[in-house]
Design a protein around this motif. Sequence first.
Motif, PDB file in Angstrom:
ATOM      1  N   MET A   1       0.764  -1.260   0.126  1.00 58.97           N
ATOM      2  CA  MET A   1       0.017  -0.087   0.077  1.00 58.97           C
ATOM      3  C   MET A   1       0.962   1.158  -0.025  1.00 58.97           C
ATOM      4  SD  MET A   1      -3.101   0.986   2.680  1.00 58.97           S
ATOM      5  CE  MET A   1      -1.930   0.961   4.085  1.00 58.97           C
ATOM      6  N   ARG A   2       0.499   2.330  -0.803  1.00 63.38           N
ATOM      7  CA  ARG A   2       1.144   3.610  -0.950  1.00 63.38           C
ATOM      8  C   ARG A   2       0.383   4.499   0.039  1.00 63.38           C
ATOM      9  NH1 ARG A   2       1.400   1.409  -5.790  1.00 63.38           N
ATOM     10  NH2 ARG A   2      -0.314   2.767  -6.395  1.00 63.38           N
ATOM     11  N   VAL A   3       0.976   5.360   0.894  1.00 61.75           N
ATOM     12  CA  VAL A   3       0.145   6.326   1.754  1.00 61.75           C
ATOM     13  C   VAL A   3       0.920   7.531   1.606  1.00 61.75           C
ATOM     14  CG1 VAL A   3      -0.631   6.769   4.060  1.00 61.75           C
ATOM     15  CG2 VAL A   3      -0.178   4.267   3.035  1.00 61.75           C
ATOM     16  N   LEU A   4       0.068   8.477   1.325  1.00 60.82           N
ATOM     17  CA  LEU A   4       0.568   9.900   1.584  1.00 60.82           C
ATOM     18  C   LEU A   4       0.088  10.701   2.915  1.00 60.82           C
ATOM     19  CD1 LEU A   4       1.173  12.507  -1.328  1.00 60.82           C
ATOM     20  CD2 LEU A   4      -0.261  13.186   0.833  1.00 60.82           C
ATOM     21  N   ILE A   5       0.972  11.336   3.646  1.00 63.92           N
ATOM     22  CA  ILE A   5       0.363  11.934   4.866  1.00 63.92           C
ATOM     23  C   ILE A   5       0.880  13.532   4.545  1.00 63.92           C
ATOM     24  CG2 ILE A   5       0.574  12.056   7.369  1.00 63.92           C
ATOM     25  CD1 ILE A   5       1.240   9.261   7.444  1.00 63.92           C
ATOM     26  N   ALA A   6      -0.119  14.177   4.956  1.00 70.03           N
ATOM     27  CA  ALA A   6       0.250  15.818   4.502  1.00 70.03           C
ATOM     28  C   ALA A   6       0.138  16.363   6.006  1.00 70.03           C
ATOM     29  CB  ALA A   6      -0.712  16.401   3.630  1.00 70.03           C
ATOM     30  N   VAL A   7       1.089  16.996   6.428  1.00 72.86           N
ATOM     31  CA  VAL A   7       1.161  17.741   7.761  1.00 72.86           C
ATOM     32  C   VAL A   7       1.790  18.915   7.616  1.00 72.86           C
ATOM     33  CG1 VAL A   7       3.192  16.399   8.448  1.00 72.86           C
ATOM     34  CG2 VAL A   7       1.613  17.386  10.245  1.00 72.86           C
ATOM     35  N   THR A   8       1.312  20.050   8.326  1.00 69.49           N
ATOM     36  CA  THR A   8       2.006  21.309   8.528  1.00 69.49           C
ATOM     37  C   THR A   8       2.037  21.607  10.263  1.00 69.49           C
ATOM     38  OG1 THR A   8       1.611  22.113   6.267  1.00 69.49           O
ATOM     39  CG2 THR A   8       2.181  23.897   7.767  1.00 69.49           C
ATOM     40  N   HIS A   9       2.921  21.783  10.515  1.00 69.72           N
ATOM     41  CA  HIS A   9       3.144  22.298  11.984  1.00 69.72           C
ATOM     42  C   HIS A   9       3.579  23.907  12.277  1.00 69.72           C
ATOM     43  CE1 HIS A   9       7.009  21.044  10.490  1.00 69.72           C
ATOM     44  NE2 HIS A   9       7.744  21.610  11.844  1.00 69.72           N
ATOM     45  N   LEU A  10       2.754  24.695  12.783  1.00 67.29           N
ATOM     46  CA  LEU A  10       3.048  25.954  12.608  1.00 67.29           C
ATOM     47  C   LEU A  10       3.806  26.510  13.656  1.00 67.29           C
ATOM     48  CD1 LEU A  10      -0.626  27.013  11.267  1.00 67.29           C
ATOM     49  CD2 LEU A  10       1.821  26.910   9.995  1.00 67.29           C
ATOM     50  N   LEU A  11       3.410  25.924  15.059  1.00 70.68           N
ATOM     51  CA  LEU A  11       4.037  26.559  16.394  1.00 70.68           C
ATOM     52  C   LEU A  11       5.302  25.630  16.672  1.00 70.68           C
ATOM     53  CD1 LEU A  11       3.945  29.086  18.332  1.00 70.68           C
ATOM     54  CD2 LEU A  11       2.055  28.007  19.566  1.00 70.68           C
ATOM     55  N   GLY A  12       4.767  24.650  17.631  1.00 73.39           N
ATOM     56  CA  GLY A  12       5.502  23.688  18.164  1.00 73.39           C
ATOM     57  C   GLY A  12       5.749  22.381  17.037  1.00 73.39           C
ATOM     58  N   ALA A  13       6.258  21.500  17.482  1.00 74.46           N
ATOM     59  CA  ALA A  13       6.542  20.045  16.531  1.00 74.46           C
ATOM     60  C   ALA A  13       5.631  19.004  16.895  1.00 74.46           C
ATOM     61  CB  ALA A  13       7.948  19.682  16.673  1.00 74.46           C
ATOM     62  N   GLY A  14       4.660  19.168  17.697  1.00 68.31           N
ATOM     63  CA  GLY A  14       3.634  18.076  18.263  1.00 68.31           C
ATOM     64  C   GLY A  14       3.033  17.459  17.105  1.00 68.31           C
ATOM     65  N   HIS A  15       2.470  18.323  16.106  1.00 68.28           N
ATOM     66  CA  HIS A  15       1.772  17.483  14.976  1.00 68.28           C
ATOM     67  C   HIS A  15       2.535  16.901  14.076  1.00 68.28           C
ATOM     68  CE1 HIS A  15      -2.024  19.905  15.614  1.00 68.28           C
ATOM     69  NE2 HIS A  15      -1.179  20.944  15.915  1.00 68.28           N
ATOM     70  N   LEU A  16       3.625  17.519  13.922  1.00 63.43           N
ATOM     71  CA  LEU A  16       4.607  16.471  12.959  1.00 63.43           C
ATOM     72  C   LEU A  16       5.271  15.342  13.419  1.00 63.43           C
ATOM     73  CD1 LEU A  16       6.542  16.259  10.246  1.00 63.43           C
ATOM     74  CD2 LEU A  16       8.249  17.569  11.831  1.00 63.43           C
ATOM     75  N   THR A  17       5.327  15.337  15.067  1.00 58.66           N
ATOM     76  CA  THR A  17       5.955  14.117  15.979  1.00 58.66           C
ATOM     77  C   THR A  17       4.862  13.132  15.813  1.00 58.66           C
ATOM     78  OG1 THR A  17       7.071  15.574  17.285  1.00 58.66           O
ATOM     79  CG2 THR A  17       6.340  13.457  18.219  1.00 58.66           C
ATOM     80  N   ARG A  18       3.549  13.479  15.917  1.00 59.42           N
ATOM     81  CA  ARG A  18       2.277  12.435  15.773  1.00 59.42           C
ATOM     82  C   ARG A  18       2.346  12.028  14.463  1.00 59.42           C
ATOM     83  NH1 ARG A  18      -0.636  15.209  18.249  1.00 59.42           N
ATOM     84  NH2 ARG A  18      -1.637  16.066  16.539  1.00 59.42           N
ATOM     85  N   ALA A  19       2.128  12.793  13.142  1.00 59.82           N
ATOM     86  CA  ALA A  19       2.367  12.274  11.903  1.00 59.82           C
ATOM     87  C   ALA A  19       3.450  11.602  11.405  1.00 59.82           C
ATOM     88  CB  ALA A  19       2.302  13.566  10.732  1.00 59.82           C
ATOM     89  N   ALA A  20       4.812  11.927  11.950  1.00 57.19           N
ATOM     90  CA  ALA A  20       5.779  11.008  11.611  1.00 57.19           C
ATOM     91  C   ALA A  20       5.962   9.638  12.331  1.00 57.19           C
ATOM     92  CB  ALA A  20       7.284  11.606  12.145  1.00 57.19           C
ATOM     93  N   ALA A  21       5.221   9.699  13.675  1.00 56.17           N
ATOM     94  CA  ALA A  21       5.139   8.295  14.351  1.00 56.17           C
ATOM     95  C   ALA A  21       4.270   7.279  13.399  1.00 56.17           C
ATOM     96  CB  ALA A  21       4.689   8.677  15.570  1.00 56.17           C
ATOM     97  N   LEU A  22       3.111   7.846  12.828  1.00 58.69           N
ATOM     98  CA  LEU A  22       2.264   7.242  12.099  1.00 58.69           C
ATOM     99  C   LEU A  22       2.779   6.901  10.991  1.00 58.69           C
ATOM    100  CD1 LEU A  22      -0.487   5.986  11.572  1.00 58.69           C
ATOM    101  CD2 LEU A  22      -1.297   8.261  10.734  1.00 58.69           C
ATOM    102  N   ALA A  23       3.687   7.540  10.428  1.00 52.12           N
ATOM    103  CA  ALA A  23       4.311   7.264   9.036  1.00 52.12           C
ATOM    104  C   ALA A  23       5.412   5.977   9.136  1.00 52.12           C
ATOM    105  CB  ALA A  23       4.910   8.569   8.423  1.00 52.12           C
ATOM    106  N   ARG A  24       6.076   6.261  10.276  1.00 49.43           N
ATOM    107  CA  ARG A  24       6.857   5.090  10.723  1.00 49.43           C
ATOM    108  C   ARG A  24       6.366   3.994  11.021  1.00 49.43           C
ATOM    109  NH1 ARG A  24       9.053   9.296  13.865  1.00 49.43           N
ATOM    110  NH2 ARG A  24       8.562   7.895  15.629  1.00 49.43           N
TER     111      ARG A  24
END
Length: 648
Positions: A1-24
Motif C-alpha cells: 500500500m502507498r500512503v501519503l500523509i500531509a502535515v504542517t506544524h506552525l508553532l511547536g512540533a507536536g503535529h509533526l511528531t505524531r504524523a511522523a510516528a504514524l508514518a514510521r
Amino acid sequence: MRVLIAVTHLLGAGHLTRAAALARGLACAGHAVVLVTGGRPAPMVSLEGVEVVELPPVRVEGTAFGTLLDADGGPAGEHHLARRRRLLLETFARCRPDAVVTELFPFGRRALADEFLALLEAARARIPRPVVLASIRDILVAPDRAAKVREAGERIAAWYDAVLVHGDPALAPLDASWPVDTELAARLRYTGYVDEGVPCPPAGERRGILVSAGSSAAGTGLLRAAAEAARGTPDLGWRILAGHGVPDAVLAEIGEGLPAGTIGRSRPDFRALLAGSALSVSACGYNTAVDLLATGTPALLVPFEAGRETEQRLRAERLAARGLAGVLPEAGLDGAILRAAVRRSLAAAPPPPHGIDLGGIDRSVAIIEALAGRTARPPVRGQSGLAGLRAALDAAADEGRRVAIWWRDDDAVAATPALDRLLALARAAACPLLVAAIPAAAEASLAAALSGADPTVSAAVHGLAHANHAPAGAKPAEFGADRPLGVRAREAASALSIARERLPADRLLPVFVPPWNRLAPDLAAALPGLGYTGLSSVPGPSVPGLIRADVDLDPIDWRGTRSLVDPEVLLDRLSRRVAEASGPIGILTHHRAHDAAIWAFLDRLLPLLARHPAVECLDPRHLFRVPAMDAPAPAWPCSASGLRARVS
C-alpha cells in the motif's frame, strides 16, 4: 500500500511528531509512505525509513494562526503558497497513493485550506480513488463560531472516508472539545494514543525535577519560573530542557547563575530522563502527556493557555481528575509559586495505574489497511523469496520499465579478506559499488585495494572517525545535534581533507555518509559549503546544494542476531519496491560485519539483480554527478531516496 500523509506544524512540533510516528508505523508494516511536511525543520523528530517531501515552510508568530509567515518571518504571499500547492500535487501524482491522510485539516489549518482542498480534488479525480482520512489528536481547540463547525462537517461529509481520533474516549471523547453530530460520529475511528514506543529503562529510584517546556518559544514563561525556582532550591536536583524554538540568547539569559548542566536543549533520551525523575514539570501537549502515561512519572502540569488555546487545559484537567497529575495555572507563574507547588507534588501519593490506551500506531495502521482493502504483502503473482523477486522483475520488463539499483558498503578502513571478497563480488556481478571509508582510520592498504579494484568502484567519506558523540541512552551518532555546529562542521571539513590525502583521487567522490546514518539537519545544510556535493544516508529530507541518494535495504539484523535478516522478508520487501516503480533502490552492506549467511545471500541476490534485463545498476560516479545547467534532465531524479524518488 502507498500512503501519503500531509502535515504542517506552525508553532511547536507536536503535529509533526505524531504524523511522523504514524508514518514510521506504516513503513514498519511494509507500506510505502510519503510524508509531506509544510513547517520548519524539527531536528528532534525522527523521520527514519520514510520518504519526506518538504514544502516551502510556513509558520506563525505566537498564536496568530491566521497569519502565515515564510521562513524569514515575512508574509507568506500567494507565490509562496502556490509553490507549496504545486509541489504537493506533483508529489501526489508521483506517489499514486492508495490512502491519503490530512493531519488536523479540516478541523484546523483553515489558512491552508486551498492546498488541502487541491489535494482532495486530485484524490477524487484519480482512478481508482484513494481512501481519504483526517488525522486529529484527542482534543481540539474549541471552535469560537458555529460556522467553523459547519464548514468542517461539510468537508468531512464531502471528501473523507473516516476521521482517525488519536486518543482514548475513556479519557477524552472528541465531543468534550468539538461538537459531534450523527454524521461525524459515524466517521470517527478512535485509535488510542500514538505512543512512539521508546523503551523505558527498568524502574529504579526516581531523583530530581525534570522541567520541559515543549519545542517552541511558547514555554518561555515556564522556563523563567523554573530557573528562578531552581536558584532557590538547588538541592532538589533540577534539570530544565528548552525546545529549539527558544533563541540561544534568551536561553543563556534565563540560565544565568544556574549550575552547569541545569539548563539545556531538548534531548533524544528525554523519555529515559523522564522515567528516572521524581517529578515532571511541563506543559500538557499531546506528546508530553503520552510520555507521562508511558513512564508513570509524577507530574505537575502547567498547560499553555495563550490566545484561545483550551486544548492543554482540558487534557490536564482530565489527567488530574484521575489522580495522574497536579495542575498549576500559567498566568502569574513565578519561581516562588512553582517552588511551593513542586514541594506539594513531591509529597503527594504516586500516580495510580491508568489503563489508558497507548496502542494508537498499530490500530491506526490496521484501520487504514482495512479501509484501503490492503495489507502488506508481496504484490506479484502470490510468490515470495527469489521467485517473487524474479516475477516482479519480469513484470517490470513486460511493462517496459527499468528498475534502478545502486549499492553502498560502509566502514572500510583497510585491505582485508572481507574487503577482497566484497570487491570480487562487485566485479563478478558487474555491479558498481560505493565504498564508504572512515577517513581517520583509513590505512594505506585501503588506498591500494581501491586503486586495484574495478573502475566502477568509488569511495565516499564515512564521517571522520566513526566515533559516537551522542549522550548516554540515546541512539549513537557522530554528527547528531548534541555538539555545537561549528565543531561538527570543522570535523566534516577535516574528514574530506583527510580522505583526499589517504584515498585515491580518481576514486573519491565528495559524498558524505554519516556513521549510523544519523545526521543533524543543520550540518546537512552546511555540507555544500564544506566542499561536499553529495549525501547518502537513510531516507530523509532533500538538502539544497547536495545530490542525495539514500539506502534502506540492509540485510543485517543489527538489533538481534547480527546475522542475516529473514531472507524471505528481505526479498519480499525488495519485490514490493520493484513493483512500486518509484525510484532507485539502494542496497546497504557492511563487509566487515558479514558472516557466511550474509555472504551467501549476497552471492545469490546481486547477480540476479545485475543480470536481469529490467535492471539498471547505477554507477555512483553518475548517480552523484552534478548536472550541468544546460544538460538534459537525468533519467532518475538527482535527489534520490533509497527505494523511492525524493523531491529536491
